[in-house]
Design a protein around this motif. Sequence first.
Motif, PDB file in Angstrom:
ATOM      1  N   ALA A   1      14.304  79.359  17.521  1.00  0.00           N
ATOM      2  CA  ALA A   1      15.383  80.335  17.685  1.00  0.00           C
ATOM      3  C   ALA A   1      16.065  80.271  19.053  1.00  0.00           C
ATOM      4  CB  ALA A   1      14.844  81.744  17.447  1.00  0.00           C
ATOM      5  N   PHE A   2      15.339  80.575  20.114  1.00  0.00           N
ATOM      6  CA  PHE A   2      15.957  80.787  21.419  1.00  0.00           C
ATOM      7  C   PHE A   2      16.743  79.574  21.914  1.00  0.00           C
ATOM      8  CE2 PHE A   2      15.786  80.850  26.105  1.00  0.00           C
ATOM      9  CZ  PHE A   2      16.431  82.051  26.341  1.00  0.00           C
ATOM     10  N   VAL A   3      16.071  78.432  22.046  1.00  0.00           N
ATOM     11  CA  VAL A   3      16.749  77.238  22.561  1.00  0.00           C
ATOM     12  C   VAL A   3      17.773  76.690  21.568  1.00  0.00           C
ATOM     13  CG1 VAL A   3      16.438  74.858  23.354  1.00  0.00           C
ATOM     14  CG2 VAL A   3      14.867  76.653  24.126  1.00  0.00           C
ATOM     15  N   PRO A   4      17.448  76.511  20.275  1.00  0.00           N
ATOM     16  CA  PRO A   4      18.451  76.002  19.328  1.00  0.00           C
ATOM     17  C   PRO A   4      19.707  76.867  19.249  1.00  0.00           C
ATOM     18  CG  PRO A   4      16.284  75.753  18.375  1.00  0.00           C
ATOM     19  CD  PRO A   4      16.111  76.573  19.637  1.00  0.00           C
TER      20      PRO A   4
ATOM     21  N   LEU B   1      11.738  69.706  23.242  1.00  0.00           N
ATOM     22  CA  LEU B   1      11.498  69.212  24.593  1.00  0.00           C
ATOM     23  C   LEU B   1      11.560  70.323  25.634  1.00  0.00           C
ATOM     24  CD1 LEU B   1      13.574  65.900  24.407  1.00  0.00           C
ATOM     25  CD2 LEU B   1      11.101  66.189  24.142  1.00  0.00           C
ATOM     26  N   VAL B   2      12.484  71.246  25.468  1.00  0.00           N
ATOM     27  CA  VAL B   2      12.611  72.371  26.399  1.00  0.00           C
ATOM     28  C   VAL B   2      11.870  73.600  25.871  1.00  0.00           C
ATOM     29  CG1 VAL B   2      14.217  73.942  27.554  1.00  0.00           C
ATOM     30  CG2 VAL B   2      14.814  71.523  27.274  1.00  0.00           C
TER      31      VAL B   2
ATOM     32  N   THR C   1      -1.170  73.395  32.066  1.00  0.00           N
ATOM     33  CA  THR C   1       0.159  73.626  31.493  1.00  0.00           C
ATOM     34  C   THR C   1       0.714  72.355  30.864  1.00  0.00           C
ATOM     35  OG1 THR C   1       0.620  75.341  33.151  1.00  0.00           O
ATOM     36  CG2 THR C   1       2.510  74.401  31.989  1.00  0.00           C
ATOM     37  N   MET C   2       0.571  71.233  31.565  1.00  0.00           N
ATOM     38  CA  MET C   2       1.042  69.964  31.020  1.00  0.00           C
ATOM     39  C   MET C   2       0.260  69.577  29.771  1.00  0.00           C
ATOM     40  SD  MET C   2       3.662  68.846  32.520  1.00  0.00           S
ATOM     41  CE  MET C   2       3.647  67.237  31.711  1.00  0.00           C
ATOM     42  N   GLU C   3      -1.035  69.838  29.790  1.00  0.00           N
ATOM     43  CA  GLU C   3      -1.852  69.545  28.617  1.00  0.00           C
ATOM     44  C   GLU C   3      -1.379  70.368  27.420  1.00  0.00           C
ATOM     45  OE1 GLU C   3      -6.548  69.434  27.293  1.00  0.00           O
ATOM     46  OE2 GLU C   3      -5.891  70.815  28.872  1.00  0.00           O
ATOM     47  N   GLY C   4      -1.112  71.662  27.658  1.00  0.00           N
ATOM     48  CA  GLY C   4      -0.626  72.515  26.580  1.00  0.00           C
ATOM     49  C   GLY C   4       0.704  72.033  26.037  1.00  0.00           C
ATOM     50  N   TYR C   5       1.576  71.575  26.937  1.00  0.00           N
ATOM     51  CA  TYR C   5       2.886  71.070  26.515  1.00  0.00           C
ATOM     52  C   TYR C   5       2.733  69.820  25.651  1.00  0.00           C
ATOM     53  CZ  TYR C   5       7.545  68.940  26.969  1.00  0.00           C
ATOM     54  OH  TYR C   5       8.757  68.356  26.716  1.00  0.00           O
ATOM     55  N   LEU C   6       1.892  68.878  26.095  1.00  0.00           N
ATOM     56  CA  LEU C   6       1.690  67.642  25.332  1.00  0.00           C
ATOM     57  C   LEU C   6       1.018  67.924  23.994  1.00  0.00           C
ATOM     58  CD1 LEU C   6       0.588  65.220  28.202  1.00  0.00           C
ATOM     59  CD2 LEU C   6       2.810  65.316  27.046  1.00  0.00           C
ATOM     60  N   ILE C   7       0.114  68.884  23.971  1.00  0.00           N
ATOM     61  CA  ILE C   7      -0.517  69.262  22.700  1.00  0.00           C
ATOM     62  C   ILE C   7       0.520  69.823  21.740  1.00  0.00           C
ATOM     63  CG2 ILE C   7      -2.069  70.957  21.636  1.00  0.00           C
ATOM     64  CD1 ILE C   7      -3.943  70.552  24.021  1.00  0.00           C
ATOM     65  N   ASN C   8       1.421  70.685  22.257  1.00  0.00           N
ATOM     66  CA  ASN C   8       2.479  71.243  21.407  1.00  0.00           C
ATOM     67  C   ASN C   8       3.365  70.144  20.834  1.00  0.00           C
ATOM     68  OD1 ASN C   8       1.783  73.951  21.633  1.00  0.00           O
ATOM     69  ND2 ASN C   8       3.035  74.290  23.448  1.00  0.00           N
ATOM     70  N   ILE C   9       3.729  69.157  21.668  1.00  0.00           N
ATOM     71  CA  ILE C   9       4.550  68.049  21.196  1.00  0.00           C
ATOM     72  C   ILE C   9       3.800  67.242  20.133  1.00  0.00           C
ATOM     73  CG2 ILE C   9       5.584  65.830  21.861  1.00  0.00           C
ATOM     74  CD1 ILE C   9       7.290  68.098  22.750  1.00  0.00           C
TER      75      ILE C   9
END
Length: 245
Positions: free
Chosen positions: A135-138, A183-184, A207-215
């Motif tokens: 929602a927010f970014v798109p 990505l954002v 934080t980076m680990e969480g981001y990569l896991i989400n991706i």
Amino acid sequence: MDHRLSRLSVLMMCALGAVSLTAGAQDPSHVLPDAPTPNPIPRTAVQGGSIGRSAVPMPTRPPVAMARLSGRQKYALAYRRIVSPQTPLKAALDSGFEMAAGTGPDFQRNGLSAFGKRVGYNGLNISTAIFFDTAFVPALVHQDPRYPVLGQGPVKTRVAWAIKHEFVAFRDDGREMPNYGNLVGLGLASLTANAYTPRDSVGYGDTMEGYLINIGVSTALNVVMEFKVFDQVKTLVRHSKADKD
């Protein structure tokens, strides 16, 4: 590093297991327009001056005529995904894997109270990620947040399409654009998670680990949707019930 990779593997397994277990749940986006469908893949392609069937070009855009989502509809889609029964089931499965494998934030490892805290934490994580990447970014960048199923062609082409969509999405008008929603949006979700993550588990590396896991989880879900695992599981369940009857 090996420890971090093992944690990533566990949570990837968790995501795939969750979508399989919840395949029977109602699709939360059923009331919204269909996602854009890519251009059909030609059965033949020019290969070294001759016509061959082995080289299949990858589509670069969905057809011009497609149902568009307004900003309000993108928020409605995010809301339906968040309140879907799939969200707490995924959170519970994530929590079970974390407690069994000794991974995740620094919560107590044993007991119903610890499990409840993990379910709440993971449910909030999932909901936050959906809010930002659907929602927010798109809505801000005029991106269609839905995954456009290719649905045809060789397996490797379809897998490549699913992976590509994690980084390249489509504008509301059908043109290609960077997938800012993921990505954002998933980056914002990882940063937001720091606000309710135990302090001992907050840091740049976490934080980076969480981001990569989400991706990684998002990419795995693209593959699941591309090959319609939901429909296949529903069919197997239907056939199983019919056999018992």
